[in-house]
Structures are given as C-alpha cells and as structure tokens.
Design a protein around this motif. Structure first.
Motif, PDB file in Angstrom:
ATOM      1  N   ILE A  54      -3.185   6.837   0.409  1.00 37.98           N
ATOM      2  CA  ILE A  54      -2.487   6.281   0.308  1.00 37.98           C
ATOM      3  C   ILE A  54      -2.814   5.176  -0.810  1.00 37.98           C
ATOM      4  CG2 ILE A  54      -0.784   6.608   2.096  1.00 37.98           C
ATOM      5  CD1 ILE A  54      -1.511   3.575   3.495  1.00 37.98           C
ATOM      6  N   ASP A  55      -2.310   4.638  -1.189  1.00 38.80           N
ATOM      7  CA  ASP A  55      -3.273   3.445  -1.953  1.00 38.80           C
ATOM      8  C   ASP A  55      -2.010   1.959  -1.800  1.00 38.80           C
ATOM      9  OD1 ASP A  55      -5.439   3.892  -3.040  1.00 38.80           O
ATOM     10  OD2 ASP A  55      -4.912   5.036  -4.110  1.00 38.80           O
ATOM     11  N   TYR A  56      -2.242   0.928  -1.253  1.00 42.02           N
ATOM     12  CA  TYR A  56      -0.874  -0.075  -0.945  1.00 42.02           C
ATOM     13  C   TYR A  56      -2.036  -1.451  -1.654  1.00 42.02           C
ATOM     14  CZ  TYR A  56       2.324  -3.142   1.598  1.00 42.02           C
ATOM     15  OH  TYR A  56       2.877  -4.734   1.335  1.00 42.02           O
ATOM     16  N   GLU A  57      -1.330  -1.281  -2.908  1.00 43.68           N
ATOM     17  CA  GLU A  57      -1.052  -3.193  -3.814  1.00 43.68           C
ATOM     18  C   GLU A  57      -0.505  -4.173  -3.434  1.00 43.68           C
ATOM     19  OE1 GLU A  57      -3.431  -4.276  -7.814  1.00 43.68           O
ATOM     20  OE2 GLU A  57      -2.273  -2.275  -7.526  1.00 43.68           O
ATOM     21  N   SER A  58      -0.910  -5.062  -3.169  1.00 42.51           N
ATOM     22  CA  SER A  58      -0.331  -6.125  -2.515  1.00 42.51           C
ATOM     23  C   SER A  58      -0.583  -7.509  -3.076  1.00 42.51           C
ATOM     24  CB  SER A  58       0.437  -6.638  -1.137  1.00 42.51           C
ATOM     25  OG  SER A  58       1.374  -7.598  -1.142  1.00 42.51           O
ATOM     26  N   LYS A  59       0.313  -8.067  -3.658  1.00 41.03           N
ATOM     27  CA  LYS A  59      -0.459  -9.789  -4.335  1.00 41.03           C
ATOM     28  C   LYS A  59      -2.243  -9.557  -4.610  1.00 41.03           C
ATOM     29  CE  LYS A  59       2.814 -12.254  -1.683  1.00 41.03           C
ATOM     30  NZ  LYS A  59       2.906 -13.177  -0.973  1.00 41.03           N
TER      31      LYS A  59
END
Length: 212
Positions: A54-59
C-alpha cells in the motif's frame, strides 16, 4: 535381517513417492449466465484474506508498506509491515474502530470503509442498469454506484458518500485469483481509493475469497 529389509523397502517407497510428479491442481472457471447471476454468485463470497502493498498519501506525506488484510461480515483488519516488521494496524468491528497508526480516528474509519467496499464491491442490494459498454449497479437507499464492464463483468469504478466525504475507487491490472472453492476468477490487482486530499493505492499480491 527382516527388519533391515523392511526398513530398506520403506525407504525406497518414500523415495519414490517423494519423487513422483505432483498432479497440477485443477481449477474451475467462474461462470455466470448474466450479470444478475454473476452478482448472486459473487455474494456467496462474504470474506477475504489478502497480502498487498500500500501507498497512503495525505497532504504530501506518504505512508508505504506491505500489509495483511482480512475482511469478514462485520470485521476489517489491516496490518501494516515495514521492511518485514510490524508497523501498526487498524481494526474495525461493527462501528468500533481502533488504530496503532499515526492517523486520526475519523480518517481511519474512512480508510477502512474505502478498503472494505473497494474489495467487497459486490456486497449490496443493487438495481442494475446499462450504460454504453457498462452495467451500473446502484445500491438501493444510498448514492453508491458500482460500474462493471460488460465484458467479463469486471469492476471499473465505484463511488459513494461516507460521513459527508465523497469517495471514488478505481480498478485496474486484472489477473486471475483463486477462491476457497478452487474457482479461478478474474479480479483487479490494483485498487486506488481517492478521498479529499488523500489517496490510497493498493497493489494486491495474493487474494483468497472465502464462502459464507
């Protein structure tokens, strides 16, 4: 002498059995007469187990790792690993959510909802319509829609609102996966979940669909 002879014969038999060519596992191909039959048969699969990246990108911040995912009728568990070591997990049972990751609790709930519906897209009470080369599955009493390509009934996208947050899910990189009942089924190996200012990219390495 008889004991040695018996021991020798047993060893030879074990050696022959060990060297015998293993028969390939025979899988059934998933078959459905039409889209209604397809959805009905898919809804027999109520649980999944998956290993993924997984790759979780936030701000502008990125959280990456390998993960173990388990979903059943009322529970969702996503356990994250970094370089082979446990980095944390998020868990939901019914409406209760817990997390050991540095993510706000309301965001965790949105993430798990996106993951759960992204994987288990066939779960719901749908009205089915057609549009161009796709079927549109509209869930009754909600704004949730799932788009299926008519060729192979493969999911294209999904959208819904959760706690006033619009969520869009897209699917690609289709490949064959094996269900618990030895059926070969074409499923997406990449799922991308778009939230406001956040993106979760899931690359599926192994996927097991479980009946009931």
């Amino acid at each position: 002498m008889n004991f040695l002879r018996l021991l020798t014969i047993s060893f030879v038999i074990l050696l022959i059995l060990g060297c015998a060519e293993k028969k390939p596992e025979i899988l059934k191909e998933f078959y459905a007469e039409d889209v209604h039959d397809f959805i009905k048969k898919m809804q027999n699969y109520q649980s999944i187990e998956s290993s993924l990246a997984i790759d979780y990108e936030s701000k502008g911040n990125l959280l990456s790792g390998d993960a173990l995912l388990k979903i059943n009728k009322n529970e969702t568990l996503l356990r994250i690993y970094y370089i082979g070591f446990p980095a944390g997990e998020v868990y939901q049972k019914d409406e209760e959510v817990s997390s050991t990751l540095p993510i706000e609790k309301d965001k965790v709930k949105q993430i798990l909802t996106g993951v759960r519906k992204g994987f288990m897209w066939w779960v719901g009470d749908f009205e089915i319509n057609e549009k161009d080369n796709n079927f549109i599955l509209k869930e009754k009493n909600s704004d949730r829609e799932v788009m299926l390509n008519k060729k192979g009934f493969i999911p294209v996208s999904q959208s819904f609102t959760f706690e006033n947050q619009q969520i869009l899910i897209t699917y690609d990189n289709f490949k064959e996966f094996q269900t618990e009942d030895k059926t070969s089924l074409v499923m997406p190996s990449r799922i991308i979940v778009y939230y406001k200012n956040r993106t979760l990219t899931i690359n599926i390495e192994k996927l097991k669909l479980i009946n009931g």
